[in-house]
Design an enzyme around this catalytic site. Structure first.
Site, PDB file in Angstrom:
ATOM      1  N   ASN A 149       0.852  -1.189   0.000  1.00 36.75           N
ATOM      2  CA  ASN A 149       0.000   0.000   0.000  1.00 36.75           C
ATOM      3  C   ASN A 149       0.885   1.235   0.000  1.00 36.75           C
ATOM      4  O   ASN A 149       2.117   1.131   0.072  1.00 36.75           O
ATOM      5  CB  ASN A 149      -0.964  -0.015   1.195  1.00 36.75           C
ATOM      6  CG  ASN A 149      -0.217  -0.048   2.516  1.00 36.75           C
ATOM      7  OD1 ASN A 149       0.478   0.887   2.869  1.00 36.75           O
ATOM      8  ND2 ASN A 149      -0.343  -1.171   3.235  1.00 36.75           N
TER       9      ASN A 149
ATOM     10  N   ASP B 221      -4.072  -6.288   5.399  1.00 35.66           N
ATOM     11  CA  ASP B 221      -5.031  -7.165   6.059  1.00 35.66           C
ATOM     12  C   ASP B 221      -5.035  -8.559   5.428  1.00 35.66           C
ATOM     13  O   ASP B 221      -5.423  -9.527   6.069  1.00 35.66           O
ATOM     14  CB  ASP B 221      -6.436  -6.554   5.994  1.00 35.66           C
ATOM     15  CG  ASP B 221      -6.577  -5.376   6.963  1.00 35.66           C
ATOM     16  OD1 ASP B 221      -5.943  -5.430   8.036  1.00 35.66           O
ATOM     17  OD2 ASP B 221      -7.291  -4.407   6.644  1.00 35.66           O
TER      18      ASP B 221
ATOM     19  N   LYS C 184       8.589 -17.123 -11.049  1.00 37.38           N
ATOM     20  CA  LYS C 184       7.833 -15.955 -11.511  1.00 37.38           C
ATOM     21  C   LYS C 184       6.527 -16.413 -12.172  1.00 37.38           C
ATOM     22  O   LYS C 184       6.531 -17.346 -12.974  1.00 37.38           O
ATOM     23  CB  LYS C 184       8.717 -15.217 -12.524  1.00 37.38           C
ATOM     24  CG  LYS C 184       8.381 -13.777 -12.687  1.00 37.38           C
ATOM     25  CD  LYS C 184       9.363 -13.116 -13.641  1.00 37.38           C
ATOM     26  CE  LYS C 184       8.658 -11.980 -14.343  1.00 37.38           C
ATOM     27  NZ  LYS C 184       9.320 -11.590 -15.565  1.00 37.38           N
TER      28      LYS C 184
ATOM     29  N   PRO D  76      -2.867 -11.955  10.504  1.00 31.36           N
ATOM     30  CA  PRO D  76      -3.213 -11.710  11.913  1.00 31.36           C
ATOM     31  C   PRO D  76      -3.210 -10.212  12.192  1.00 31.36           C
ATOM     32  O   PRO D  76      -2.478  -9.459  11.548  1.00 31.36           O
ATOM     33  CB  PRO D  76      -2.094 -12.408  12.696  1.00 31.36           C
ATOM     34  CG  PRO D  76      -0.998 -12.637  11.728  1.00 31.36           C
ATOM     35  CD  PRO D  76      -1.582 -12.649  10.347  1.00 31.36           C
ATOM     36  N   ASP D  77      -4.053  -9.777  13.120  1.00 28.77           N
ATOM     37  CA  ASP D  77      -4.071  -8.368  13.525  1.00 28.77           C
ATOM     38  C   ASP D  77      -3.057  -8.209  14.661  1.00 28.77           C
ATOM     39  O   ASP D  77      -3.296  -8.646  15.796  1.00 28.77           O
ATOM     40  CB  ASP D  77      -5.482  -7.973  13.983  1.00 28.77           C
ATOM     41  CG  ASP D  77      -5.601  -6.478  14.210  1.00 28.77           C
ATOM     42  OD1 ASP D  77      -4.701  -5.898  14.852  1.00 28.77           O
ATOM     43  OD2 ASP D  77      -6.597  -5.886  13.740  1.00 28.77           O
ATOM     44  N   ILE D  78      -1.927  -7.609  14.349  1.00 24.65           N
ATOM     45  CA  ILE D  78      -0.811  -7.544  15.313  1.00 24.65           C
ATOM     46  C   ILE D  78      -1.217  -6.746  16.549  1.00 24.65           C
ATOM     47  O   ILE D  78      -1.003  -7.172  17.688  1.00 24.65           O
ATOM     48  CB  ILE D  78       0.442  -6.907  14.659  1.00 24.65           C
ATOM     49  CG1 ILE D  78       0.828  -7.669  13.391  1.00 24.65           C
ATOM     50  CG2 ILE D  78       1.602  -6.878  15.637  1.00 24.65           C
ATOM     51  CD1 ILE D  78       1.875  -6.984  12.531  1.00 24.65           C
TER      52      ILE D  78
ATOM     53  N   PHE E 283      -3.626   3.339  15.199  1.00 24.76           N
ATOM     54  CA  PHE E 283      -3.879   4.386  14.214  1.00 24.76           C
ATOM     55  C   PHE E 283      -5.046   3.956  13.338  1.00 24.76           C
ATOM     56  O   PHE E 283      -5.217   2.760  13.075  1.00 24.76           O
ATOM     57  CB  PHE E 283      -2.633   4.622  13.342  1.00 24.76           C
ATOM     58  CG  PHE E 283      -1.728   5.680  13.921  1.00 24.76           C
ATOM     59  CD1 PHE E 283      -1.055   5.444  15.100  1.00 24.76           C
ATOM     60  CD2 PHE E 283      -1.586   6.911  13.295  1.00 24.76           C
ATOM     61  CE1 PHE E 283      -0.239   6.420  15.661  1.00 24.76           C
ATOM     62  CE2 PHE E 283      -0.775   7.892  13.848  1.00 24.76           C
ATOM     63  CZ  PHE E 283      -0.095   7.646  15.025  1.00 24.76           C
TER      64      PHE E 283
ATOM     65  N   LYS F  44     -12.670   1.024  16.196  1.00 28.89           N
ATOM     66  CA  LYS F  44     -11.419   0.248  16.270  1.00 28.89           C
ATOM     67  C   LYS F  44     -10.861   0.287  17.687  1.00 28.89           C
ATOM     68  O   LYS F  44     -10.315  -0.698  18.190  1.00 28.89           O
ATOM     69  CB  LYS F  44     -10.383   0.813  15.284  1.00 28.89           C
ATOM     70  CG  LYS F  44     -10.695   0.412  13.854  1.00 28.89           C
ATOM     71  CD  LYS F  44      -9.743   0.995  12.834  1.00 28.89           C
ATOM     72  CE  LYS F  44     -10.315   0.700  11.438  1.00 28.89           C
ATOM     73  NZ  LYS F  44      -9.534   1.246  10.355  1.00 28.89           N
TER      74      LYS F  44
ATOM     75  N   LYS G  60     -10.434  -3.218  19.562  1.00 32.62           N
ATOM     76  CA  LYS G  60      -9.083  -3.706  19.880  1.00 32.62           C
ATOM     77  C   LYS G  60      -8.687  -3.405  21.316  1.00 32.62           C
ATOM     78  O   LYS G  60      -7.547  -3.648  21.709  1.00 32.62           O
ATOM     79  CB  LYS G  60      -8.066  -3.110  18.888  1.00 32.62           C
ATOM     80  CG  LYS G  60      -8.370  -3.468  17.425  1.00 32.62           C
ATOM     81  CD  LYS G  60      -7.259  -3.134  16.451  1.00 32.62           C
ATOM     82  CE  LYS G  60      -7.784  -3.245  15.019  1.00 32.62           C
ATOM     83  NZ  LYS G  60      -6.747  -3.250  13.998  1.00 32.62           N
TER      84      LYS G  60
HETATM   85  N1  CTP Z   1      -3.194  -3.299  12.524  1.00 31.49           N
HETATM   86  C1  CTP Z   1      -2.353  -4.347  12.891  1.00 31.49           C
HETATM   87  N2  CTP Z   1      -2.383  -5.510  12.188  1.00 31.49           N
HETATM   88  C2  CTP Z   1      -3.214  -5.672  11.149  1.00 31.49           C
HETATM   89  C3  CTP Z   1      -4.079  -4.610  10.771  1.00 31.49           C
HETATM   90  C4  CTP Z   1      -4.020  -3.442  11.482  1.00 31.49           C
HETATM   91  O1  CTP Z   1      -1.584  -4.199  13.840  1.00 31.49           O
HETATM   92  N3  CTP Z   1      -3.231  -6.828  10.497  1.00 31.49           N
HETATM   93  C5  CTP Z   1      -3.154  -2.049  13.304  1.00 31.49           C
HETATM   94  C6  CTP Z   1      -2.677  -0.838  12.531  1.00 31.49           C
HETATM   95  O2  CTP Z   1      -1.271  -0.651  12.701  1.00 31.49           O
HETATM   96  C7  CTP Z   1      -3.452   0.294  13.157  1.00 31.49           C
HETATM   97  C8  CTP Z   1      -4.748  -0.345  13.567  1.00 31.49           C
HETATM   98  O3  CTP Z   1      -4.480  -1.727  13.654  1.00 31.49           O
HETATM   99  O4  CTP Z   1      -2.840   0.786  14.332  1.00 31.49           O
HETATM  100  C9  CTP Z   1      -5.897  -0.107  12.632  1.00 31.49           C
HETATM  101  O5  CTP Z   1      -5.513  -0.501  11.342  1.00 31.49           O
HETATM  102  P1  CTP Z   1      -6.497  -0.395  10.085  1.00 31.49           P
HETATM  103  O6  CTP Z   1      -5.877  -1.095   8.924  1.00 31.49           O
HETATM  104  O7  CTP Z   1      -6.940   1.020   9.931  1.00 31.49           O
HETATM  105  O8  CTP Z   1      -7.749  -1.145  10.625  1.00 31.49           O
HETATM  106  P2  CTP Z   1      -8.269  -2.571  10.501  1.00 31.49           P
HETATM  107  O9  CTP Z   1      -8.535  -3.014  11.907  1.00 31.49           O
HETATM  108  O10 CTP Z   1      -7.397  -3.434   9.655  1.00 31.49           O
HETATM  109  O11 CTP Z   1      -9.649  -2.294   9.786  1.00 31.49           O
HETATM  110  P3  CTP Z   1      -9.988  -1.925   8.230  1.00 31.49           P
HETATM  111  O12 CTP Z   1      -8.772  -2.193   7.429  1.00 31.49           O
HETATM  112  O13 CTP Z   1     -11.134  -2.830   7.957  1.00 31.49           O
HETATM  113  O14 CTP Z   1     -10.384  -0.464   8.254  1.00 31.49           O
END
Ligand code: CTP
Length: 396
Positions: A210, A279, A289, A305-307, A323, A337, A341
């Protein structure tokens, strides 16, 4: 930027070849609105001339203890009164020895002894001079006396040798001086940050990523360090220099970022998750390739995973800050969020306000509600976020 607005800095220059870098430093300080009073030792005048500094600072340059221009002939007293700091750059081995022993036999050393403001020194000398036991002893004494050491750096030296003893570059000294004046709101704290995008490989040359520039995360790492914290910055692929004093770990994918975060987490007091973590990742990264075949191609993606959520759910979780960069409904999504979280604080911004640029406009969401911050350069926004975090850490 006017970092030194209303501040007067006494810039002392002693006799080292690095004195040429101090001309650039004087220019940077003046550009940042400092009033700069330059004092040269006699040896310094062998390397650089008063006229250079007079032209750069638009103020008289002093070299002589007996200069009749100082009111009452008291330059050694008057110059440090009301000054925000004295910075000696370069500071030779000889000058460090003088400082360590309280010698006062010229204007600059007398001024340092009579000072009523902080003193910072930027050593510059041959590596062997730096490593000799008298210099080591003197440096220990200076630190004991509350004098701040900036550097030295390590690298090629004017004498042809390589090693420690190089004076820091003018930009580095400028950054150190800016940091020196920041309130130490996070003194003694340990901070772990993530920043930048992640890169999820599809094959050896392609991947999903991104457009996060990493600038906000790097600014926050710098602001935390300036506030006195020990900072580890785990960064996805970005082309940004590491802020001074910050330990950086480079990663690519979300999985690598998670692994680095969990490895570095023990003992951290704060976790600030600025990274734009992907995500989703490709279900499978091809070893070879991927070749085109003229047909529509579908990608299978699996969720990462959502860290942040994982860290904040740990039994001994640090103080976690998230953030939320949104394209719309900022308050609703950011607060959502924060609750989902279980975070004490979320920093929200609209994508159009911050992405990629040097300025940002953010709103802080915590238990007390929404706190919009004024739009400002990212480093100023970062310092304001640090101040808010520090206020939340003080038991209310
Ligand atoms: N984050 C994380 N790990 C992920 C996704 C997000 O640690 N896999 C953390 C980001 O660093 C940020 C927060 O979660 O501090 C919110 O990230 P964001 O991408 O805006 O939100 P998501 O919870 O992924 O929701 P969405 O993408 O559906 O808006």
């Amino acid at each position: 930027m006017a970092e030194f607005s209303g501040k007067r800095i006494v810039l002392g220059i002693t006799g080292g070849v690095a004195a040429y870098k101090t001309a650039e430093l004087a220019r940077l300080l003046v550009k940042a609105d400092a009033a700069v009073d330059v004092v040269l030792t006699e040896a310094a005048t062998q390397f650089v001339g008063p006229a250079t500094f007079q032209a750069l600072t638009s103020r008289p340059v002093l070299t002589d203890l007996w200069d009749a221009r100082a009111p009452g002939g008291m330059a050694h007293i008057d110059l440090s009164r009301g000054a925000a700091a004295i910075l000696i750059a370069p500071a030779t081995a000889d000058f460090l020895a003088k400082l360590a022993h309280g010698q006062a036999d010229d204007l600059l050393s007398t001024l340092c002894l009579a000072r009523a403001c902080p003193l910072l020194v930027a050593p510059a000398m041959n590596r062997q001079m730096w490593e000799q036991s008298p210099t080591r002893r003197n440096v220990r004494q200076l630190i004991d006396d509350g004098i701040s050491l900036l550097g030295p750096g390590s690298g090629d030296q004017a004498c042809g040798e390589v090693g420690p003893g190089r004076m820091l570059e003018s930009e580095e000294l400028f950054e150190e001086l800016v940091a020196f004046f920041q309130p130490k709101l996070l003194a003694g704290k340990r901070v772990l940050l993530t920043a930048g995008p992640t890169f999820e490989a599809l094959d050896p040359v392609r991947g999903l990523t991104n457009s996060s520039s990493g600038k906000m995360g790097f600014s926050l790492a710098r602001a935390c360090h300036e506030a006195g914290a020990a900072v580890i910055l785990i960064s996805g692929p970005v082309a940004l220099p590491t802020p001074r004093g910050v330990t950086r770990i480079n990663v690519e994918s979300a999985a690598q970022m998670r692994e680095a975060v969990l490895r570095e987490l023990p003992g951290q007091g704060l976790f600030i998750s600025v990274a734009a973590v992907a995500d989703y990742r490709p279900a499978k990264a091809e070893v070879g390739k991927i070749k085109k075949n003229g047909k529509v191609m579908a990608l299978d993606l699996v969720q990462n995973p959502d860290i942040l959520a994982e860290v904040s759910a740990l039994p001994e979780a640090p103080f976690c800050i998230g953030f939320a960069a949104e394209s719309q409904n900022l308050a609703e999504y950011a607060e959502g969020k924060r609750l989902a979280k279980k975070l004490p604080l979320v920093v929200g911004n609209l994508l159009q306000d911050g992405l990629g640029g040097d300025a940002n406009s953010v709103t802080l969401f915590d238990d007390q509600g929404a706190h919009p911050l004024p739009s400002a350069p990212k480093i100023d926004v970062a310092r304001a976020i640090v101040a808010h975090i520090a206020s939340m850490l003080i038991p209310r």
